[in-house]
Each structure stands twice: as structure tokens, then as C-alpha cells.
Design a protein around this motif. Structure first.
Motif, mmCIF file in Angstrom:
data_model
loop_
_atom_site.group_PDB
_atom_site.id
_atom_site.type_symbol
_atom_site.label_atom_id
_atom_site.label_comp_id
_atom_site.label_asym_id
_atom_site.label_seq_id
_atom_site.Cartn_x
_atom_site.Cartn_y
_atom_site.Cartn_z
ATOM 1 N N HIS A 158 2.085 2.320 -10.527
ATOM 2 C CA HIS A 158 2.017 1.120 -9.686
ATOM 3 C C HIS A 158 0.570 0.599 -9.696
ATOM 4 N N PRO A 159 0.078 0.193 -10.854
ATOM 5 C CA PRO A 159 -1.342 -0.156 -10.994
ATOM 6 C C PRO A 159 -1.801 -1.345 -10.165
ATOM 7 N N ASP A 160 -0.877 -2.192 -9.733
ATOM 8 C CA ASP A 160 -1.256 -3.381 -8.979
ATOM 9 C C ASP A 160 -1.152 -3.187 -7.470
ATOM 10 N N GLN A 161 -0.859 -1.964 -7.033
ATOM 11 C CA GLN A 161 -0.733 -1.693 -5.597
ATOM 12 C C GLN A 161 -1.856 -0.765 -5.135
ATOM 13 N N MET A 211 -8.934 -2.213 -6.004
ATOM 14 C CA MET A 211 -8.040 -3.270 -6.443
ATOM 15 C C MET A 211 -8.654 -4.125 -7.551
ATOM 16 N N ALA A 212 -9.974 -4.086 -7.661
ATOM 17 C CA ALA A 212 -10.658 -4.792 -8.746
ATOM 18 C C ALA A 212 -10.645 -3.968 -10.031
ATOM 19 N N GLY A 213 -10.101 -2.742 -9.965
ATOM 20 C CA GLY A 213 -10.006 -1.890 -11.141
ATOM 21 C C GLY A 213 -11.295 -1.199 -11.516
ATOM 22 N N ALA A 268 0.828 -1.209 0.000
ATOM 23 C CA ALA A 268 0.000 0.000 0.000
ATOM 24 C C ALA A 268 0.865 1.262 0.000
ATOM 25 N N ILE A 269 0.356 2.301 -0.674
ATOM 26 C CA ILE A 269 1.040 3.587 -0.722
ATOM 27 C C ILE A 269 0.020 4.676 -0.394
#
Length: 249
Positions: free
Chosen positions: A83-86, A199-201, A44-45
Motif C-alpha cells: 500500500h505504497p500510497d497510504q 508520504m513524500a517517499g 492510514a494503517i
């Protein structure tokens, strides 16, 4: 001896500095627990701007970036796109998000940026001395509205969750508070839902937390929580405002 409560691993071993009765520490706890439950502490950021929110980076276990006043959504946009997957989140107060950063949050929601915003609404500028904010209620006294906010001169308080929900890019918005255990549980559920949809976009997600500021309101902690329930929650009704995924289910 049996432990009945264990501090989330999502929070550092740092003593919190917030004023007695401030909701920031409670919301930090909820975010930390959600990230821990989602197993995203290491990825996480967070992005925190100026105001009381500026100190959030001292407490979260995850990485946190400090942004200029109001610019957290712009910074979060860049972070999430690279960082699309975070999981990426902004943590912002009302003076920051609804005033100097209003344009930033509107365009992030309009574009459907895939990060989550946690919006702390205590209807006042907390860090800088208790000035009137865009969310200050009509009649509420502050250092810059000593006679109470007037709609003729300052307009009506802005309902950010409802306004942003008119934008197609926003897929989830809910308003919660943390004045008692039932509402605290609802707040955590909303925060978790926001992160899961991110996170599911699905798109941009937004959780508004009505929060007490006893110090600048000039109240005791019980008085502040009661005032919030009787006044803020009347003008800013609690509950889900938009959940596109839920509507489609």
C-alpha cells in the motif's frame, strides 16, 4: 456555548484505560490530530505490537494491525510495500522496539522502509510489571534491578534515535516529550514532519517520545514529569537528530 476544544475525529469514542499520568493517551491524541490534518484518517494503517501499545487499535479511527512482540517493523514493511500510497506507522514501546525488536527496527531503517515509527520511551517495561528495559537509566530501580541499573552488569542505556540516525535509510529522527504544552506542540510538529516525509517517499522516519510511567516509577504524576525532565531528558536530549530533507534545503 463556544467550544474551546473538540476531540479529534481520529480517535474513537472509547474511554482510555491507561494509568493516570501515562503519556500514551496524549501521544494517541497527537497522532490522531496529525492524521486528521493531513486528511489521511481513512487511509492510514497502524501496526501495534505487544506491551501497553497493544491497545492502541482500540482508540485510533484508522485501521490498526496487531503484530507479534517486536515485529511491528516487519509487518509495517509488508503493509507499506503493498500500500505504497497510504501512510503506515508503527507504535512501539521501549521494551518492544529496543529489546526483542531491535533487529527489526535496525533493518527497517537500514533499508529505508517508507513508514513512520512512533517510539514511546518510558525507560521501563510498563505492562508486565516494571522490569528493567534497554532504556532504563543508570541507577534507576525496577523490579529486576532493585538496587538500580548497573553499567557493569547491564551496560549503558541505549539511545535508539542516535543509533538509527547513523543509517542512510533513516531520513528523519527527533526526540520529544509531552510533559507540558510547549513540548507537546513540538512533539506534534515532529510527528507531522515524519508523516509528511514518509508520504513524500523520502524514507524511514522516527519520532522518539520520552514518556512518564508514574505507576511503575512509583511516583505521583507531577513527580514523574519532573523526574523525566531532570533525568531522562539529560541522558536523552530533546530535539532534532536528523532531517535529511532539511539539511538539503
Amino acid at each position: 456555548m463556544m467550544n474551546v476544544y473538540v476531540k479529534s475525529k481520529g480517535l474513537q469514542d472509547t474511554e482510555m484505560h491507561y494509568c493516570p499520568g501515562c503519556a500514551h493517551g496524549i501521544v494517541h491524541k497527537l497522532i490522531a490530530e496529525v492524521l486528521e490534518e493531513l486528511d489521511e484518517l481513512d487511509t492510514a494503517i497502524g501496526v501495534c505490537p505487544v506491551g501497553c501499545a497493544v491497545f492502541a487499535g482500540n482508540y485510533f479511527y484508522s485501521d490498526v494491525i496487531e503484530a507479534a512482540h517486536g515485529r511491528a517493523p516487519a509487518v509495517a514493511t509488508g503493509v507499506k510495500r503493498t500500500h505504497p500510497d497510504q501512510p503506515v506507522f508503527t507504535y512501539q514501546g521501549d521494551g518492544d522496539l529496543a529489546s526483542i525488536g531491535a533487529g527489526e527496527i535496525v533493518h527497517a531503517a537500514m533499508r529505508g522502509e517508507k513508514f513512520t515509527t512512533i517510539f514511546i520511551n518510558n525507560a521501563i517495561y510498563g505492562m508486565t510489571g516494571g522490569q528493567m528495559a534497554p532504556t532504563t537509566l543508570i541507577g534507576q530501580k525496577t523490579t529486576t534491578s532493585p538496587l538500580g541499573r548497573s553499567p557493569e552488569s547491564a551496560g549503558m542505556p541505549i539511545r535508539m534515535a542516535e543509533m538509527l540516525s547513523t543509517l542512510d535509510g533513516l531520513v528523519f529522527a527527533e526526540r520529544v516529550c509531552v510533559t507540558d504544552i510547549p513540548n507537546l506542540n513540538k512533539a506534534k510538529k515532529a510527528i507531522k514532519r515524519a508523516f509528511e516525509l514518509q508520504m513524500a517517499g523520502a524514507g524511514f522516519t522516527f519520532v522518539e517520545v520520552l514518556a512518564a510511567c508514574p505507576t511503575n516509577w512509583g511516583m505521583t504524576v507531577p513527580e514523574a514529569n519532573q523526574w523525566l525532565k531532570e533525568n531522562m531528558a539529560t541522558y536523552y536530549p530533546l530535539g532534532n537528530i536528523k532531517d535529511v530533507a532539511g539539511e538539503e534545503a
